[in-house]
Design an enzyme around this catalytic site. Sequence first.
Site, PDB file in Angstrom:
ATOM      1  N   GLU A 103       8.072  10.670  -4.458  1.00 57.67           N
ATOM      2  CA  GLU A 103       7.495  10.002  -5.696  1.00 57.67           C
ATOM      3  C   GLU A 103       6.968  11.152  -5.956  1.00 57.67           C
ATOM      4  O   GLU A 103       6.452  10.735  -7.578  1.00 57.67           O
ATOM      5  CB  GLU A 103       6.621   9.384  -5.640  1.00 57.67           C
ATOM      6  CG  GLU A 103       6.399   7.861  -4.801  1.00 57.67           C
ATOM      7  CD  GLU A 103       5.313   7.144  -4.740  1.00 57.67           C
ATOM      8  OE1 GLU A 103       4.020   7.754  -4.776  1.00 57.67           O
ATOM      9  OE2 GLU A 103       5.569   5.657  -4.204  1.00 57.67           O
TER      10      GLU A 103
ATOM     11  N   GLU B  29      10.732   2.323   0.389  1.00 60.43           N
ATOM     12  CA  GLU B  29       8.952   1.567   0.345  1.00 60.43           C
ATOM     13  C   GLU B  29       8.414   0.107  -0.117  1.00 60.43           C
ATOM     14  O   GLU B  29       9.259   0.389  -2.316  1.00 60.43           O
ATOM     15  CB  GLU B  29       7.922   2.203  -0.419  1.00 60.43           C
ATOM     16  CG  GLU B  29       7.494   4.250   0.169  1.00 60.43           C
ATOM     17  CD  GLU B  29       6.393   4.626  -0.214  1.00 60.43           C
ATOM     18  OE1 GLU B  29       5.487   3.955  -0.053  1.00 60.43           O
ATOM     19  OE2 GLU B  29       6.832   6.428   0.372  1.00 60.43           O
TER      20      GLU B  29
HETATM   21  C1  GAL Z   1       3.572   5.478  -2.221  1.00 57.34           C
HETATM   22  C2  GAL Z   1       3.509   6.394  -1.304  1.00 57.34           C
HETATM   23  C3  GAL Z   1       3.304   6.305   0.198  1.00 57.34           C
HETATM   24  C4  GAL Z   1       1.594   5.630   0.063  1.00 57.34           C
HETATM   25  C5  GAL Z   1       1.963   4.135  -0.637  1.00 57.34           C
HETATM   26  C6  GAL Z   1       1.213   3.095  -0.514  1.00 57.34           C
HETATM   27  O1  GAL Z   1       2.876   5.121  -3.462  1.00 57.34           O
HETATM   28  O2  GAL Z   1       4.559   7.384  -1.141  1.00 57.34           O
HETATM   29  O3  GAL Z   1       2.735   7.374   0.556  1.00 57.34           O
HETATM   30  O4  GAL Z   1       0.866   6.305  -0.677  1.00 57.34           O
HETATM   31  O5  GAL Z   1       2.333   4.400  -2.342  1.00 57.34           O
HETATM   32  O6  GAL Z   1       1.460   2.066  -1.024  1.00 57.34           O
END
Ligand code: GAL
Length: 740
Positions: A381, A454
């Site tokens: 990210e 994610e």
């Molecule tokens: C994303 C990140 C993860 C975690 C997640 C929580 O932005 O890559 O490590 O923090 O959010 O939803």
Amino acid sequence: MREVIRLNNEWLYNPKFTKEMIINSNTKDFELVNLPHANREIPYNYFDENDYQFISCYKKTFDILELNKGQTMAIRFEGVMTKAEVFVNGQYIGEHLGGYTPFEFNITSFVTADTQNVLTVVVDSRELENIPPFGGQIDYLTYGGIYREVELRIYDPIYIQNAKIETLDVLELKSSALVKLYIMNNSDMNTGVITVTLKDKTKEVTVNLEQGLNIKEVLIEGLEGIRLWDTENPNLYSVGMSVKTDNSSDYIEDRIGFRTCDFRTDGFYLNGEKLQIIGVNRHQSFPYVGYAAPKRSQIKDADIIKNELHMNLVRTSHYPQSIHFLNRCDELGLLVFEEIPGWQHIGDNKWQEVAINNVKEMIERDWNHPSVIIWGVRINESPDNDSFYSKTNKMAKDLDTTRQTGGVRCIPDSNLIEDVYTMNDFDLNNHKEHLRGQQTVTGLDKKVPYLVTEYNGHMFPTKRSDSEDRQIEHVNRHLGVQNAAFADPDISGAIGWCMYDYNTHKDFGSGDRICYHGIMDMFRIPKIAADVYKSQVDPAVEAVLKPVTYWARGERSVGGILPLTILTNCDRVELTYGNQKTFNLTRNGKNYNSLPYPPIVIDETIVPTSEIGEWGMKWEDGLLRGFVGGKMVKEVKLCKDPLPTNIEVILDDKELNSDEKDSTRVVVKVTDQYGQILPYFNEPVTIKLTGPARLLGPSVTTLKGGVLGFWVETKNLIGIISINISCLDLPTQNVNIEVM
Ligand code: GAL
């Protein structure tokens, strides 16, 4: 021939480092510990993450016999958080920056056969700004200590430093394997014989070995009858590799799988066949001991993902994880997305050099794992940084042409330097659109290989004991995203955030140092949303029947239990209310229909509220029966008046090992008359442990939503571990684990 001495037992540890400790032999204030070791154990929640961020000192004594002429003695660390400075007999050997990758130092000229040798490791577990992932805020803890294993290795003058095995013509009748051996010659120019054995073929080649590093290739051709490695049948082959010269010999073995993997614009292909990726992100943390969990516990996590959640991929967010975990992924057929350490922040040039070196260390450690199908070469990210990411990508390509690269981003329209556009898609647009189309995200005028890395996570943190309303929404979001991924042929699949809740910094999570983003809690006990995934498996593997309800009339807003979602892979479900009417429930083709096994969703048009107990009517038991091909395969009984009835204790293992630190999980559930968890039962539990083990975490604790998990850890002694568990006046339970 190399000799490998495992060095995990009986270290001396002092959490308060002073410079004199490097040369001082006085270890009076040191504590005896075994590896993997956490520099400080932490409470379950509500603690200060600065507590483990300090410099500590580890010492280990060892004896050696006289080394033969030209032999090398090396010390190898699998992982030390965050920075390690290594000394032997008071003399500085070297340092390693970064806690997630292995390192090895040559200590030959520092050891002696005359007296005992002392290895001293100064471990700096602070969040050092010049080392990834540090420099900004990160949403996870990194803990501290020598948290993975250590080995002493004695090599002959000529030895194999590493080996890369590439499989070729995998889908042909006759396959090949190209074995690249990295041979170190610490003596004069020499002639040697390399032998490689794979399946029924052995090949010997005579080579000249110059001083220093030699890279030699051996091609094994004509391999017939190869069984491919895939997610259903993860066939592995072992490869034996040796080098022999007049003054040396060395032999190593590794395992490989024959498979092709390919992200294309229309999805992911394993062995030329399309495979929809259903995956989960995993941190490598455990309650209390943080990262310092031994082999068995690492393996168990892979087992849970593959055999309990029935997923086909894990992303090792956000760093290279234990080799035991990856070995298990090979054995299970669990695909791996592996990536370098980092989280949103990119540091200065020095920092970037460490990150580029992390790419190298990760790939050189893991290039033979068939489970690893893609390298993540960006900082999770982070913003675009073309010059930096050209270098990380080039490093990956120089080392390994057999895998594609990705780099996880959350910023749309970011530059694609890698092969696969890997995107964290959290844009739920008020829950109306679960995933964006790839070109909306990439901004490109053409399609590219695309994977969602994610989703959900902080969009909807949910505790395992949260209300039914919240569980329903949690379930729906997981259903929605997976359904959207299945529906869009331009998306290779989706990897959820995340496997289990994890301890985190104050800047994230729920204020108690936990991010409740998992589909399981920290003890790996599933929330209802876990059944979204479980229920996508063929019922022949496991019949799943999970109603998204606590079966109580007054729990939901407004009351009642409708609409009711049943996560199931059965063709048909029967619901009986009390001993009254039985309803026949099937899929109506409206809900989450792109999934392999959409849930059965019932509302008042199917089961009139009046027939399932309106507000004010008598509340009754529920009985669900799931059928596949006309045969009943699963039954779930739901209790109208649940009372704490039993303590159920589930052991992951009944036998542990004493030779090195070993640990296993124990799950305690308080169940009702029908064996269901009581979701709001948070009563005290006392755990009495006797025998050759240590309880991790407190011995007096509470159930969390009717369940509790804990781990027990061995300490080099054999015998019977006896665990007694009591809770209020329920019948106490005793279980035994044998330490062999
Ligand atoms: C994303 C990140 C993860 C975690 C997640 C929580 O932005 O890559 O490590 O923090 O959010 O939803």
